[in-house]
Design a protein around this motif. Structure first.
Motif, PDB file in Angstrom:
ATOM      1  N   MET A   1       0.743  -1.080  -0.253  1.00 10.51           N
ATOM      2  CA  MET A   1       0.026   0.038   0.006  1.00 10.51           C
ATOM      3  C   MET A   1       0.867   1.166  -0.031  1.00 10.51           C
ATOM      4  SD  MET A   1      -2.751   1.252   2.931  1.00 10.51           S
ATOM      5  CE  MET A   1      -3.565  -0.423   2.935  1.00 10.51           C
ATOM      6  N   ASP A   2       0.466   2.188  -0.934  1.00  9.94           N
ATOM      7  CA  ASP A   2       1.422   3.129  -0.851  1.00  9.94           C
ATOM      8  C   ASP A   2       1.143   4.193   0.195  1.00  9.94           C
ATOM      9  OD1 ASP A   2      -0.563   5.745  -1.933  1.00  9.94           O
ATOM     10  OD2 ASP A   2      -0.823   3.904  -3.111  1.00  9.94           O
ATOM     11  N   LYS A   3       1.943   5.305   0.626  1.00  6.45           N
ATOM     12  CA  LYS A   3       1.711   6.110   1.607  1.00  6.45           C
ATOM     13  C   LYS A   3       0.586   7.080   1.464  1.00  6.45           C
ATOM     14  CE  LYS A   3       3.637   7.562   5.628  1.00  6.45           C
ATOM     15  NZ  LYS A   3       3.359   6.662   6.729  1.00  6.45           N
ATOM     16  N   GLN A   4       0.209   7.501   0.563  1.00  7.11           N
ATOM     17  CA  GLN A   4      -1.075   8.174   0.314  1.00  7.11           C
ATOM     18  C   GLN A   4      -2.227   7.558   0.673  1.00  7.11           C
ATOM     19  OE1 GLN A   4      -1.371  11.662  -0.228  1.00  7.11           O
ATOM     20  NE2 GLN A   4      -3.380  11.584  -0.248  1.00  7.11           N
ATOM     21  N   THR A   5      -2.278   6.275   0.182  1.00  8.27           N
ATOM     22  CA  THR A   5      -3.518   5.390   0.360  1.00  8.27           C
ATOM     23  C   THR A   5      -3.569   5.115   1.901  1.00  8.27           C
ATOM     24  OG1 THR A   5      -3.346   4.605  -1.960  1.00  8.27           O
ATOM     25  CG2 THR A   5      -4.746   3.471  -0.065  1.00  8.27           C
ATOM     26  N   GLU A   6      -2.385   4.866   2.578  1.00  9.85           N
ATOM     27  CA  GLU A   6      -2.570   4.554   3.978  1.00  9.85           C
ATOM     28  C   GLU A   6      -2.992   5.880   4.851  1.00  9.85           C
ATOM     29  OE1 GLU A   6       0.559   3.031   7.312  1.00  9.85           O
ATOM     30  OE2 GLU A   6       1.546   3.737   5.524  1.00  9.85           O
ATOM     31  N   THR A   7      -2.630   7.038   4.264  1.00  8.17           N
ATOM     32  CA  THR A   7      -2.789   8.177   5.072  1.00  8.17           C
ATOM     33  C   THR A   7      -4.298   8.517   4.753  1.00  8.17           C
ATOM     34  OG1 THR A   7      -0.887   9.145   4.822  1.00  8.17           O
ATOM     35  CG2 THR A   7      -2.630  10.757   5.217  1.00  8.17           C
ATOM     36  N   GLU A   8      -4.941   8.241   3.530  1.00  3.94           N
ATOM     37  CA  GLU A   8      -6.373   8.309   3.414  1.00  3.94           C
ATOM     38  C   GLU A   8      -7.215   7.440   4.203  1.00  3.94           C
ATOM     39  OE1 GLU A   8      -6.685   8.223  -0.925  1.00  3.94           O
ATOM     40  OE2 GLU A   8      -5.599   9.971  -1.368  1.00  3.94           O
ATOM     41  N   LEU A   9      -6.701   6.175   4.343  1.00  2.00           N
ATOM     42  CA  LEU A   9      -7.406   5.026   4.999  1.00  2.00           C
ATOM     43  C   LEU A   9      -7.382   5.587   6.442  1.00  2.00           C
ATOM     44  CD1 LEU A   9      -6.163   1.708   3.594  1.00  2.00           C
ATOM     45  CD2 LEU A   9      -8.500   2.801   3.506  1.00  2.00           C
ATOM     46  N   GLN A  10      -6.365   6.009   7.077  1.00  2.00           N
ATOM     47  CA  GLN A  10      -6.237   6.703   8.396  1.00  2.00           C
ATOM     48  C   GLN A  10      -7.103   7.790   8.771  1.00  2.00           C
ATOM     49  OE1 GLN A  10      -2.200   7.119   8.798  1.00  2.00           O
ATOM     50  NE2 GLN A  10      -1.532   4.772   9.482  1.00  2.00           N
ATOM     51  N   ALA A  11      -7.064   8.646   7.899  1.00  2.00           N
ATOM     52  CA  ALA A  11      -8.118   9.776   7.767  1.00  2.00           C
ATOM     53  C   ALA A  11      -9.513   9.403   7.808  1.00  2.00           C
ATOM     54  CB  ALA A  11      -7.729  10.693   6.834  1.00  2.00           C
ATOM     55  N   ALA A  12      -9.945   8.299   7.005  1.00  2.00           N
ATOM     56  CA  ALA A  12     -11.261   7.759   7.096  1.00  2.00           C
ATOM     57  C   ALA A  12     -11.459   7.164   8.395  1.00  2.00           C
ATOM     58  CB  ALA A  12     -11.396   6.882   5.844  1.00  2.00           C
ATOM     59  N   VAL A  13     -10.648   6.410   8.930  1.00  2.00           N
ATOM     60  CA  VAL A  13     -11.125   5.649  10.199  1.00  2.00           C
ATOM     61  C   VAL A  13     -11.223   6.749  11.107  1.00  2.00           C
ATOM     62  CG1 VAL A  13      -9.995   4.285  12.004  1.00  2.00           C
ATOM     63  CG2 VAL A  13      -9.752   3.521   9.549  1.00  2.00           C
ATOM     64  N   LEU A  14     -10.165   7.788  11.323  1.00  2.00           N
ATOM     65  CA  LEU A  14     -10.774   9.000  12.323  1.00  2.00           C
ATOM     66  C   LEU A  14     -12.016   9.366  12.067  1.00  2.00           C
ATOM     67  CD1 LEU A  14      -9.842  10.421  14.709  1.00  2.00           C
ATOM     68  CD2 LEU A  14      -8.809  12.073  13.145  1.00  2.00           C
ATOM     69  N   ARG A  15     -12.441   9.442  10.799  1.00  2.00           N
ATOM     70  CA  ARG A  15     -13.854  10.390  10.556  1.00  2.00           C
ATOM     71  C   ARG A  15     -15.019   9.319  11.130  1.00  2.00           C
ATOM     72  NH1 ARG A  15     -11.194  12.150   5.873  1.00  2.00           N
ATOM     73  NH2 ARG A  15     -11.889  10.427   5.119  1.00  2.00           N
ATOM     74  N   ARG A  16     -14.540   8.315  10.856  1.00  4.89           N
ATOM     75  CA  ARG A  16     -15.699   6.969  11.375  1.00  4.89           C
ATOM     76  C   ARG A  16     -15.754   6.820  12.944  1.00  4.89           C
ATOM     77  NH1 ARG A  16     -16.273   1.515   8.066  1.00  4.89           N
ATOM     78  NH2 ARG A  16     -18.146   1.311   9.288  1.00  4.89           N
ATOM     79  N   LEU A  17     -14.494   7.051  13.600  1.00  2.00           N
ATOM     80  CA  LEU A  17     -14.478   7.059  15.065  1.00  2.00           C
ATOM     81  C   LEU A  17     -14.918   8.242  15.627  1.00  2.00           C
ATOM     82  CD1 LEU A  17     -13.443   6.206  17.900  1.00  2.00           C
ATOM     83  CD2 LEU A  17     -11.406   7.351  17.347  1.00  2.00           C
ATOM     84  N   LEU A  18     -14.813   9.286  14.989  1.00  2.00           N
ATOM     85  CA  LEU A  18     -15.812  10.672  15.456  1.00  2.00           C
ATOM     86  C   LEU A  18     -17.135  10.456  15.228  1.00  2.00           C
ATOM     87  CD1 LEU A  18     -13.205  13.494  14.285  1.00  2.00           C
ATOM     88  CD2 LEU A  18     -13.434  12.286  16.544  1.00  2.00           C
ATOM     89  N   GLN A  19     -17.605  10.054  14.039  1.00  3.30           N
ATOM     90  CA  GLN A  19     -19.105   9.756  13.739  1.00  3.30           C
ATOM     91  C   GLN A  19     -19.553   8.743  14.825  1.00  3.30           C
ATOM     92  OE1 GLN A  19     -18.908   8.261   9.670  1.00  3.30           O
ATOM     93  NE2 GLN A  19     -18.771  10.621   8.803  1.00  3.30           N
ATOM     94  N   HIS A  20     -18.810   7.789  15.019  1.00  6.83           N
ATOM     95  CA  HIS A  20     -19.327   6.703  16.003  1.00  6.83           C
ATOM     96  C   HIS A  20     -19.591   7.509  17.367  1.00  6.83           C
ATOM     97  CE1 HIS A  20     -20.103   2.934  17.772  1.00  6.83           C
ATOM     98  NE2 HIS A  20     -19.219   3.152  18.731  1.00  6.83           N
ATOM     99  N   LEU A  21     -18.528   8.235  17.822  1.00  5.03           N
ATOM    100  CA  LEU A  21     -18.527   8.743  19.258  1.00  5.03           C
ATOM    101  C   LEU A  21     -19.656   9.950  19.197  1.00  5.03           C
ATOM    102  CD1 LEU A  21     -14.871   9.278  19.950  1.00  5.03           C
ATOM    103  CD2 LEU A  21     -16.349   7.815  21.077  1.00  5.03           C
TER     104      LEU A  21
END
Length: 101
Positions: A1-21
């Motif tokens: 996985m390239d660094k940009q995709t990894e960063t995008e996935l991490q950002a998406a996970v944070l958004r989901r965590l914030l939505q969940h909270l």
């Protein structure tokens, strides 16, 4: 996985965590601290620290608003009751266990 995709996935996970909270406002910060050792305020501090690493100054109130989705004072007034004696005792026990006392 390239660094940009990894960063995008991490950002998406944070958004989901914030939505969940956000969807589970009944989960109190003290409960998160007792069970997981972090809370919304910790996320706010981490957000602020990461911004600083990038040369961006964000104050604590702005960081909290980014995490809570509203000013902290509003969230606290509408969604945060006083901690119960049981919650405070559990939090204190966790802190003691963490520090090895």
């Amino acid at each position: 996985m390239d660094k940009q995709t990894e960063t995008e996935l991490q950002a998406a996970v944070l958004r989901r965590l914030l939505q969940h909270l956000d969807a589970n406002k009944d989960v109190q910060n003290i409960d998160l601290m007792i069970l997981a050792g972090f809370c919304r305020n910790c996320l706010s501090k981490w957000y602020m620290a990461e911004a600083k690493e990038k040369g961006i100054e964000i104050d604590y109130d702005a960081a909290r608003e980014a995490i809570y989705g509203m000013p902290y004072s509003e969230w606290k007034a509408n969604h945060q009751p006083e901690a119960t004696p049981e919650q405070l005792a559990a939090f204190e026990a966790r802190q003691k266990a963490k520090s090895g006392q």
